[in-house]
Write a protein that holds these residues in place. Structure first.
Motif, PDB file in Angstrom:
ATOM      1  N   SER A 188     -75.782-110.594  40.131  1.00 26.07           N
ATOM      2  CA  SER A 188     -75.359-109.585  41.084  1.00 26.07           C
ATOM      3  C   SER A 188     -74.389-108.592  40.469  1.00 26.07           C
ATOM      4  O   SER A 188     -73.787-108.844  39.411  1.00 26.07           O
ATOM      5  N   LYS A 189     -74.230-107.478  41.166  1.00 28.68           N
ATOM      6  CA  LYS A 189     -73.228-106.484  40.774  1.00 28.68           C
ATOM      7  C   LYS A 189     -71.858-107.138  40.630  1.00 28.68           C
ATOM      8  O   LYS A 189     -71.124-106.854  39.666  1.00 28.68           O
ATOM      9  N   GLU A 190     -71.495-108.007  41.561  1.00 27.15           N
ATOM     10  CA  GLU A 190     -70.170-108.621  41.548  1.00 27.15           C
ATOM     11  C   GLU A 190     -69.965-109.482  40.302  1.00 27.15           C
ATOM     12  O   GLU A 190     -68.889-109.468  39.684  1.00 27.15           O
ATOM     13  N   ILE A 191     -70.998-110.230  39.917  1.00 26.33           N
ATOM     14  CA  ILE A 191     -70.887-111.064  38.718  1.00 26.33           C
ATOM     15  C   ILE A 191     -70.777-110.193  37.480  1.00 26.33           C
ATOM     16  O   ILE A 191     -69.943-110.436  36.594  1.00 26.33           O
ATOM     17  N   PHE A 192     -71.604-109.157  37.390  1.00 34.88           N
ATOM     18  CA  PHE A 192     -71.531-108.283  36.230  1.00 34.88           C
ATOM     19  C   PHE A 192     -70.193-107.550  36.168  1.00 34.88           C
ATOM     20  O   PHE A 192     -69.613-107.382  35.085  1.00 34.88           O
ATOM     21  N   GLN A 193     -69.695-107.081  37.308  1.00 30.08           N
ATOM     22  CA  GLN A 193     -68.415-106.391  37.285  1.00 30.08           C
ATOM     23  C   GLN A 193     -67.280-107.331  36.884  1.00 30.08           C
ATOM     24  O   GLN A 193     -66.379-106.943  36.134  1.00 30.08           O
ATOM     25  N   LEU A 194     -67.334-108.566  37.347  1.00 30.05           N
ATOM     26  CA  LEU A 194     -66.310-109.539  36.996  1.00 30.05           C
ATOM     27  C   LEU A 194     -66.314-109.826  35.498  1.00 30.05           C
ATOM     28  O   LEU A 194     -65.255-109.975  34.878  1.00 30.05           O
ATOM     29  N   ASN A 195     -67.496-109.883  34.909  1.00 37.43           N
ATOM     30  CA  ASN A 195     -67.626-110.309  33.517  1.00 37.43           C
ATOM     31  C   ASN A 195     -67.851-109.185  32.525  1.00 37.43           C
ATOM     32  O   ASN A 195     -67.881-109.435  31.315  1.00 37.43           O
ATOM     33  N   ARG A 196     -68.027-107.952  33.018  1.00 35.24           N
ATOM     34  CA  ARG A 196     -68.197-106.818  32.110  1.00 35.24           C
ATOM     35  C   ARG A 196     -67.220-105.688  32.419  1.00 35.24           C
ATOM     36  O   ARG A 196     -67.092-104.752  31.655  1.00 35.24           O
ATOM     37  N   ARG A 197     -66.586-105.746  33.607  1.00 33.33           N
ATOM     38  CA  ARG A 197     -65.442-104.939  33.985  1.00 33.33           C
ATOM     39  C   ARG A 197     -65.718-103.451  34.224  1.00 33.33           C
ATOM     40  O   ARG A 197     -64.801-102.627  34.105  1.00 33.33           O
ATOM     41  N   TRP A 198     -66.945-103.077  34.551  1.00 28.45           N
ATOM     42  CA  TRP A 198     -67.200-101.706  34.968  1.00 28.45           C
ATOM     43  C   TRP A 198     -66.705-101.528  36.391  1.00 28.45           C
ATOM     44  O   TRP A 198     -66.975-102.342  37.266  1.00 28.45           O
ATOM     45  N   SER A 199     -65.977-100.451  36.651  1.00 22.25           N
ATOM     46  CA  SER A 199     -65.379-100.230  37.960  1.00 22.25           C
ATOM     47  C   SER A 199     -66.434 -99.830  38.993  1.00 22.25           C
ATOM     48  O   SER A 199     -67.571 -99.488  38.645  1.00 22.25           O
ATOM     49  N   ASP A 200     -66.031 -99.842  40.251  1.00 23.20           N
ATOM     50  CA  ASP A 200     -66.924 -99.374  41.318  1.00 23.20           C
ATOM     51  C   ASP A 200     -67.355 -97.933  41.071  1.00 23.20           C
ATOM     52  O   ASP A 200     -68.535 -97.580  41.256  1.00 23.20           O
ATOM     53  N   ASP A 201     -66.417 -97.091  40.667  1.00 20.51           N
ATOM     54  CA  ASP A 201     -66.752 -95.693  40.418  1.00 20.51           C
ATOM     55  C   ASP A 201     -67.742 -95.554  39.270  1.00 20.51           C
ATOM     56  O   ASP A 201     -68.683 -94.748  39.342  1.00 20.51           O
ATOM     57  N   GLU A 202     -67.556 -96.332  38.232  1.00 17.89           N
ATOM     58  CA  GLU A 202     -68.470 -96.261  37.082  1.00 17.89           C
ATOM     59  C   GLU A 202     -69.846 -96.809  37.458  1.00 17.89           C
ATOM     60  O   GLU A 202     -70.878 -96.267  37.030  1.00 17.89           O
ATOM     61  N   TRP A 203     -69.872 -97.884  38.232  1.00 16.03           N
ATOM     62  CA  TRP A 203     -71.145 -98.447  38.693  1.00 16.03           C
ATOM     63  C   TRP A 203     -71.876 -97.438  39.579  1.00 16.03           C
ATOM     64  O   TRP A 203     -73.091 -97.237  39.441  1.00 16.03           O
ATOM     65  N   THR A 204     -71.127 -96.781  40.459  1.00 16.00           N
ATOM     66  CA  THR A 204     -71.724 -95.780  41.348  1.00 16.00           C
ATOM     67  C   THR A 204     -72.248 -94.592  40.560  1.00 16.00           C
ATOM     68  O   THR A 204     -73.359 -94.096  40.825  1.00 16.00           O
ATOM     69  N   ALA A 205     -71.483 -94.126  39.579  1.00 17.54           N
ATOM     70  CA  ALA A 205     -71.922 -92.998  38.765  1.00 17.54           C
ATOM     71  C   ALA A 205     -73.186 -93.346  37.987  1.00 17.54           C
ATOM     72  O   ALA A 205     -74.120 -92.530  37.886  1.00 17.54           O
ATOM     73  N   ALA A 206     -73.246 -94.554  37.440  1.00 17.49           N
ATOM     74  CA  ALA A 206     -74.442 -94.993  36.721  1.00 17.49           C
ATOM     75  C   ALA A 206     -75.633 -95.052  37.671  1.00 17.49           C
ATOM     76  O   ALA A 206     -76.743 -94.633  37.318  1.00 17.49           O
TER      77      ALA A 206
END
Length: 273
Positions: A177-195
């Motif tokens: 999930s997004k949450e697991i990837f963000q926890l372990n790769r540290r891309w912010s919400d803004d960066e995830w949204t921009a991507a």
């Protein structure tokens, strides 16, 4: 072959022995342990090189561990530490396993795995082989996974997927999930949204964040290219010996997955079925 071999290699990431060994050297935390041990074959490189080669970690996340890790332990010390940790972990997990034949075949496969244009694989392939069969097998699986992984990065670059977009698309394809990837790769919400927004503008994601037909096709192209780039080495080994290695190592990996050493929903996107 990736699915069969990856869990045995991943012992070094998930076994408590690795953290114990790096804590003893003074490294701070699990991520410094991870980046230090995995990057050690490259030498005392900076975070920019590691972020580029590992690809999907946020550069700031890497910079929290490197180059500080090298102030606690040299790459040579970390290479020794990770090998000692794997030795202790495998002896604990598989005290009676005879892996001599698997080690022989794994080394043969690793020695013909493609390394040109694949820096992490080349760095691991340049290391001396250990003596014990279970460590030979681990080093072989390490070279093979890094060779495939370097090829995967090349496929992502060719597909025009940035590091964060690689995670967005694999999550949308049914990966962690997004949450697991963000926890372990540290891309912010803004960066995830921009991507994600860029992927939508390219017709690869729909409004709900699901892959479109074009997105699924591109994701499949990445996987097919990754397999094709890895196939060079397996063709050199031949089908018969490749199948034999698969059948020897898969039961070990099945134990590692079934006993929970490696979480089924982990940031490596490793699945077992």
């Amino acid at each position: 072959m990736w699915k069969a071999l990856e869990p045995y290699h991943a012992i070094t990431y998930f076994s408590p022995e690795t953290r114990t060994a790096t804590d003893a050297l003074g490294l701070k935390g699990g991520w410094m342990s991870y980046f230090g041990c995995r990057a050690a074959p490259l030498g005392p490189v900076g975070p920019e090189i590691v972020a580029a080669a590992f690809y999907n970690f946020h550069p700031a996340m890497v910079a929290r561990s490197l180059p500080d890790a090298w102030t606690y332990a040299t790459p040579a010390q970390l290479l020794d530490a990770r090998l000692t940790a794997v030795d202790n972990a495998v002896r604990r997990l598989f005290p009676d396993a005879d892996v001599a034949r698997a080690a022989e075949l794994g080394q043969r496969a690793a020695e013909v795995a493609p390394v040109a244009g694949r820096p992490i694989a080349a760095a691991n392939a340049a290391l001396e082989w250990p003596d014990e069969p279970h460590l030979v097998l681990w080093q072989a699986t390490t070279i093979l996974r890094e060779s495939r992984g370097d090829g995967h990065v090349a496929a992502l670059v060719a597909a025009g997927l940035s590091p964060c977009q690689a995670l967005v698309t694999i999550s949308a394809a049914g990966g962690p999930s997004k949450e697991i990837f963000q926890l372990n790769r540290r891309w912010s919400d803004d960066e995830w949204t921009a991507a994600s927004d860029d992927l939508r503008s390219r017709g690869l994601l729909d409004a709900s964040g699901a892959l479109t037909d074009a997105g699924r096709a591109l994701r499949q192209q990445v996987e097919d290219t990754t397999d094709s780039l890895a196939d060079q080495g397996w063709r050199a080994v031949g089908d018969e010996l490749t199948e034999e290695l698969h059948d020897l190592v898969r039961p070990l990996s099945a134990v590692l997955m079934s006993e929970g050493l490696i979480p089924p929903d982990n940031p490596m996107a490793l699945r077992w079925d």
